[in-house]
Each structure stands twice: as C-alpha cells, then as structure tokens.
Motif scaffolding. Sequence first.
Motif, PDB file in Angstrom:
ATOM      1  N   ASP A   1       0.836  -1.208   0.000  1.00 34.09           N
ATOM      2  CA  ASP A   1       0.000   0.000   0.000  1.00 34.09           C
ATOM      3  C   ASP A   1       0.865   1.250   0.000  1.00 34.09           C
ATOM      4  O   ASP A   1       0.660   2.174  -0.809  1.00 34.09           O
ATOM      5  CB  ASP A   1      -0.909   0.032   1.238  1.00 34.09           C
TER       6      ASP A   1
ATOM      7  N   ASP B   1       2.767   1.767  -3.250  1.00 29.77           N
ATOM      8  CA  ASP B   1       1.908   2.283  -4.329  1.00 29.77           C
ATOM      9  C   ASP B   1       1.529   3.738  -4.107  1.00 29.77           C
ATOM     10  O   ASP B   1       1.510   4.533  -5.062  1.00 29.77           O
ATOM     11  CB  ASP B   1       0.637   1.431  -4.423  1.00 29.77           C
ATOM     12  N   VAL B   2       1.235   4.095  -2.851  1.00 25.99           N
ATOM     13  CA  VAL B   2       0.871   5.492  -2.557  1.00 25.99           C
ATOM     14  C   VAL B   2       2.081   6.399  -2.780  1.00 25.99           C
ATOM     15  O   VAL B   2       1.943   7.503  -3.319  1.00 25.99           O
ATOM     16  CB  VAL B   2       0.345   5.628  -1.112  1.00 25.99           C
TER      17      VAL B   2
ATOM     18  N   TRP C   1       2.359   6.964  -6.405  1.00 26.17           N
ATOM     19  CA  TRP C   1       1.259   7.814  -6.880  1.00 26.17           C
ATOM     20  C   TRP C   1       1.509   9.272  -6.493  1.00 26.17           C
ATOM     21  O   TRP C   1       1.329  10.179  -7.314  1.00 26.17           O
ATOM     22  CB  TRP C   1      -0.071   7.336  -6.299  1.00 26.17           C
TER      23      TRP C   1
ATOM     24  N   LEU D   1      -5.394   0.481  -4.458  1.00 25.37           N
ATOM     25  CA  LEU D   1      -4.803   1.817  -4.570  1.00 25.37           C
ATOM     26  C   LEU D   1      -5.823   2.815  -5.108  1.00 25.37           C
ATOM     27  O   LEU D   1      -5.978   3.913  -4.554  1.00 25.37           O
ATOM     28  CB  LEU D   1      -3.567   1.790  -5.474  1.00 25.37           C
TER      29      LEU D   1
END
Length: 925
Positions: free
Chosen positions: A33, A36-37, A40, A260
């Motif tokens: 998590d 991915d954040v 992003w 996500l």
Amino acid sequence: MRVLDKSVMSLWAKKEEKSGIFFWLPLMVHLKDTMDVSRWLFEHWLSDSQRELCRKGLKGMGNREAVTPDLASDLASFLGGIHDLGKATPAFQTKKGFSNSKTLDDELKEKLERAGLSGISTVNLRYAVCSPHSLAGEYLLKKFGIDDDIGSIIGGHHGKPVDSLRDILNQSEYEANYFQSNDLRSSVRALWLAAQKETFEWALRENGFSDKDDLPKIPEPVQVIYEGLIIMADWIASNSDYFPLINIDREITENPENRLRIGISKWAGDTPLQTDSYPGKDQLFIDRFGFAPREFQKAVYETTESIRKPGIMILEAPMGEGKTEAALAVTELMMTKTGCSGLFFGLPTQATSNGMFSRIEEWLGSLAKYHDAFQSLRLSHGKAALNEDMNRLRKHADQVNTDGSHDENVYINEWFSGRKKAMLDDFVVGTVDGFLLLALKQKHLALRHLGFSKKVVIVDEVHAYDAYMQQYLEEAIRWMGVYGVPVILVSATLPPEKREAFIETYLRGTGMKKSDMRFPEVSANSYPLITYTDGQNVLVKDDFRGGENKEIHIRKLDNDDLLETVSNLLAEGGVVGIVVNTVKRAQEIGKKCKDRFGSNSVEILHSSYIAADRVRKESDLINEIGKNGKRPEMKIVIGTQVIEQSLDIDFDVMVSDLCPVDLLLQRAGRLHRHDIDRPEKLKEPVLYVMGTNQEFKFARGSEMVYGKYFLIRTQHFLPDTIRVPSDIPVLIQEVYGDEDLKLDGSLKEKYEEAKRKQQIEIEKKKSKAQQFKIDHPNPNKTLIGWLREMDISETEETAAAQVRDIQETIEVIAVKKTGNGYGTFKDNVDVSGRISETRISKDLAGQTIRIPGHIIRKQGISHEIKWLEDYNRKSLSEWQKEPWLKGELGIIFDEDGTFDLNGTELKYDNEYGLREVKEVIDEKI
C-alpha cells in the motif's frame, strides 16, 4: 504480489478489535500500500519542480545508465516498500496492542508459530523498547550494506532521524530484538534474517532494481523531500478508512488490484495546479484584480517575464503602489516558469493574515478558473479555525467531486488540517512563522520542507523582522535556494545590507560561493526598486519615472503639549492618529484624551485586547477611516505598532513616538493615504514626533522596545520635511548605514555606548537563534543528526514563539462573571450551562488574550501556569470535555472586570484593554 515465504506473509503491520471482531493488516500488504501510494504521490501530487529536483539530485545509479524520470519515481516507491522493514522483527511482532484484547495478540503470534517462527509466543524480550521499528529498519539496512542516505530516510520516517551513527551501531547489543535469539547458530535466527532479506529484496525487484548496487546516491536536500514524501504516504496508507484492515481469518485483501485506486479516491487530495501559460500583463491584472496595472506593477511583470531562471526577487515600493498584486502576478509567472504548483503568503501577524486571506481567495478563484481547476486554500495560524472566511469555505475532502463538477473553484481540504499537514496544502496564507519554522529543528520537519518545496513563497513586510527572526528567515531562504523555490520579499524599503544578505543567502543555497557573487551598484535614490536573480546573476530594475512626491512636514512635539496640540488640530474636525511605542502609554494617553474630548471621539487599539475585541476594533476602524469609509466628523485613534502593520486606514494628521526610521515611515504611510477631502487646517500632511531628546534621554519603554542606538540615529537624520517616496531610501541608508555621527563630549560617549550595546544585542540574538536552528544544506551529508537537540514545542504557537524570540507570556480565554455563571465581555449573557453547544464553545475559544510578560516574570512562567491549572480545575473543569476548549486555560473576571492572578490584580474592559491595576513597567506589544 509475488509469492513470498509463509513466514513473511504471516508478519503483521496493524491490528484492531472492533465489537469483538479481530482485524489485521499483513506487513506485506501495508508495505505494498505504502509503496503504491508513494509512487502515486510522486507522479501525481508532487509538482513538476519537485520531481525535477529529485531527478537532478540522484547520482551513482550502479547498473542503471542514467537518471530517468522513472528512476526517481522507482526510488520513491522502493522507499515506501521498505519503510516498515523494522516491523519484521520479534521486537515489533511481540508488541501488545493499545486497545485490543490479549486474544488478538496471541492469535497473531500463533500465525507466526505456524509459519515456522517457533517460540515467538513465549519469548521474553526485556529490551524490546530499545529497538523502535524505524530505528530497527535503519539498522537492518546497514547490515544489508545500504548507505546512510537511504538508511536515514527510513530511520526518520516517524518524524525524527537518529542523532548519531552510534545510535544505529549500538543496536548490535540487542540482537534478540531482531532475530529472537542471540545464538548465531539458532535456526529461528536464520528464519528471521531470511524473512527480512526477502522483504528487502522483494521491494528491490518490485521497483526494477536488480540488487542494492542499482540504488542511487541521494544528496541531503533530496533526502529531506523523500523523507517527507514517505511520511505522507505512510499516513495515507495507514488510514483504515482508505486502506481497510482485513478479518484475521483472511490472508489477502479484497480487490487487491483496485486497492490503490479506491484508497486514493477516498483520500481525495488535490492534484497540483501546473500552469503552462499566463495572460498578458494588462489582462492578468484586469482578470485577477479588476484594474489595469500601474507603472510599478507593469515593470514587475515585464521584469519577471524576462527572467530565464527565477530565484529570489525583492520588491521595494512606497505604500499604495500595489506591491501585493505585483507579487501575486510574479507568483503566477514563476509557477509557469519553474513548475511550482502553489503559494505560501506569509505576513507579520494573525490580523494581517486574516485580512489577506479573502484577497488570496479571490485571486486563487480567478487563477483556478483560468486553468479550469479546483484548488484548496488554507489559513494557517494559531486562531485560523475561528476565521469566518475560512469556515465559509470549509468542506470535507470527500465532498469534492473528482469528475470536475463543483460549484466553487476554491475550497478547504480537511485532510490538510493540523499543524503538521497544513503546509502540504498547495495554497496557504498565514503568519510568517510558518516559513520561519522551516529552519527550526522540530519533529516531522521534513513534511514542512515537502510542502514548501512545491510552492512560490511571498514574505510581506519583510522589514519588520529583528536580528533573531532574521536568522531563521535567512536559513529558510537558503533552503529555498537549494530547492529552486522562487522567493518574493515585499517591503516598503530595506537597508542595503539586509537586501544584499537576502540575495546572498538564497544564492548560497543554490551552491554559489560568495566570492563569485556580483552585486550591481544601487544609488541611494533608487526607488522604487526591484532586485532579483536570474540564475547566478544579480540584477536590478530602478529606472522608474520620477512620480509626484508627497511632502510630509515633520514637527517635534513635547509630551506635555500633546493634548493642546490635538485640540488645536481638530478645531475644524478631522481624524488624528497617535501611535506610541508601548501598550501602557497608549492606555494612559487614551484616558487623558477621553477625559478631555469624550469617550465617543476616542478609540484605543493595541495588542492587549481580547482577540475578538481587537478584530472588531480593527474592522470598525477600517469601516470608518479606511478607503471609502464613512469618516466621522472628529476622531482620535491612539494605538501601538499594530497600526503600522498593513491596516488600510487614513489619518488627516499623525503623532508618533520616536522610533527607528523605517517604522516611522511605515506609520507615516497611514497619513493622507487616500485622495479625499480634508479639513482646511489638515490639508497638508504633518507628522508630529514625540520623545526626541537632545541629551539622548529617551523614554524607557521606547529604549526597551527598540534600543537607544537607532533612536539616536533616527533623531539625528530626521529632516524637517520628508518627500515620499524619493527620500525614503536615502533616510534608510543614512540611519542604517555605517557613517558615524559627529558628536562631542558626553553625547559622543552615550552614542558609542548605545552602538556597543546594539552590537552586543544583535550578536546575542544571533547566538540564541542557533540553539534550535537547522544546519545549512549540505549535499554530502545524510539526515543522521539533522534534528539533534530539537525544539519540543507541542503547539504551533509555542513553536512560533521560538522563532520570534517572544517574551514568555501565557494565553488565556477571558470571560466575565455573569449572574451565577460567566459569559463574554461583549454579550454579558450567562453561557456557562451551554458550552456543549458548538457555537457557544467556539465563540468562547475566540476570547483569547495574552497576559503580559512583565506579570509572568514576577514569579516565573512555570509557577503561573501551575497556578492557572489549579484555578481551572476548580472553576472551569467542564471545559476539558469540549473539543473547542480542551487544553485551554481560562480566567473569570468579576463583574467590574477585575481578576486576582496569583496576587496581581488585573483589569479588563473594551475601552482600555488589559492592564495591571498597579503597573510597574512599560510592556512591548
């Protein structure tokens, strides 16, 4: 996610019990998590300028041939993937939950036992607390051969990097915390080490790194940005509303491929406003401000448009030239030129910040509309939550339509609430403390740097900051230089050495040596003045047409003649402003004026009013004597330095205590400010100056506030007539220059003594500021020790006091005995039984006032706080149950406005403000 060993998949990162049901989040899910954040945020939330900063900063790519856009993003993702590596240890996995039953703890240990980590359920780690997981992650990375640049980011992802390398190396004394056993031949030790390495290698592979040698070298300033990014990503990924935990019986999350997308959509943070165009100068000013640009504003726009590589710009111009609008126009151009995606606008006080907020809202609304965007805006200071303009805009982030259908271009994003997250918002208006705090060693400082490194920075009234604040201001500017952040400093005028110091510190931030800097010659008569950098070149724009001067006649005035002079001046009516240097003096003169001219004709304004009363007083003054105000036939306004700071009010005639010349000119900026009809006797602007003395015997209060040295020099160079604006730079250079005064005898001795004391005071302030100030940026350092011996202020206001060198004071909520309870001074209605109503408790929270420092110093701040805490437990204990009042200290004045504060009798009313019944010393505002 690739198939990993069962022991790795059994590690937990988070656990929670809800209504007797157990939930957990596997460590690998949380790492995925956050990974991915992080990616992003890097690709979609960082500004173009920040991404470019990171890409240019990375060095030594190992097997990778060159820095590419993907590498900087891959690195962000990798750091997110290893940020909680230290949780893959027995020290963390055996931690008890804070609010869950022991059964949940036991079930998670049982998972580990079944995965082969035998004995974890019964192991007793006596020193587990000595290996917090952030430090544990850094230690494991060091064992894996990872350099301290990456290691210190991981070690600092909870807000504070370790203080020294020894802190990391000493972890070797706690091997059982990492491997469950100190026995090097233990099979369980090998399992823990294998799980840790597999987690690390998983993060490498997932992000395109074949081994650790592929990882780049990261200079210190870029480490700060990555650390801030990982902290932010961790906070988002740790929010179970965005990334929910799973039932303890499950091993994987629902919809992992959409996790996500769903989480980010719930977070609903802003995407940056990246501009690729801007209107022409005439159209920009008409669209944003509703008028065509003046000569100075045109020059600022054209100068900015010519700059290839923006850096720092200093705008100096007299009051009324539209410096604020010019600075906002520069911001728009610089956002396009640099790839920055926001603005911080810093002002001296909460009052000036409140006044600017609505202006920035209007400007941002126009800017966002021009680019077909929606942008959040934030007011940031200790009382921002009470601001009605901000509350009108307040809207929760999940109410903003992501499809673009929104009826307002500007809104409040609640995720950025709070002192640690406020500066992450793209557009922020606040007190200058928000910027100065960039240079204060404080936990989670990297978040503030992350927020500022994407903005253009405007600092208004930059002349108003003393030698102590200057240290923090210059350090913050230096860090902006290393980040390539454009900085715009705004002032009526600056001493030449201060102007040069700001330019120099910014260029040093860019890596330039002082010996390579070339400063153009600037005439003492150059005014208005634009000083700016283009890359490493320092340039000026000073060829303005000589405009019409306003001649202000200066007349010396004895204190004893004040009332008679005011009476004569107002014989035909008019508005007089009397600006003095201390609160006590304002109150004393105010009483004399009320006794002679009547209370209705006299208004007093200073800092010792309840916050809500001061706001009301300022608003009333602007409505009466501001631009297009309904001017009274006769008015006397007595105030302190609060009048010289950005209040748009207009006096027909002014009286001022002697003060340093730049501040005297600021005060004079409220004299004949607008083109209006005036009484015949007051058609010529006249400034009366009190407190001059040929023997250099100045009022004690004035010397305490400003020091004797600049009072002497201001008195010496003060002419009979000041031509505004042409005389402004000349006067500033004379008073703040190095030219010695030609004096004889005792006057020379007094002057030399004042000069010596001034130099000692400046050095003391500089030295004191070093205590909690961060070091200069150094590309060759890591974050280890970056926040060593940091400030531990727990609120924004106490931290702000640290960067302002504010004398110790205590802020309290002031209420008045009403009936059997209490109420505010303005309403006289008993609200003591209604504080559970949000409207009431919020109104009470706005009734704050500071107890003057000279009162606090009598018995010491700790003693006074303890006394107040005891008093509140007895008299106002119910406040601690209300969100708006919890943690606040209050005092209940009697019906006559008096209160006995631990033996000191205070009195408050709306006329004079707060005072000690028997005052002993003048008090600086």
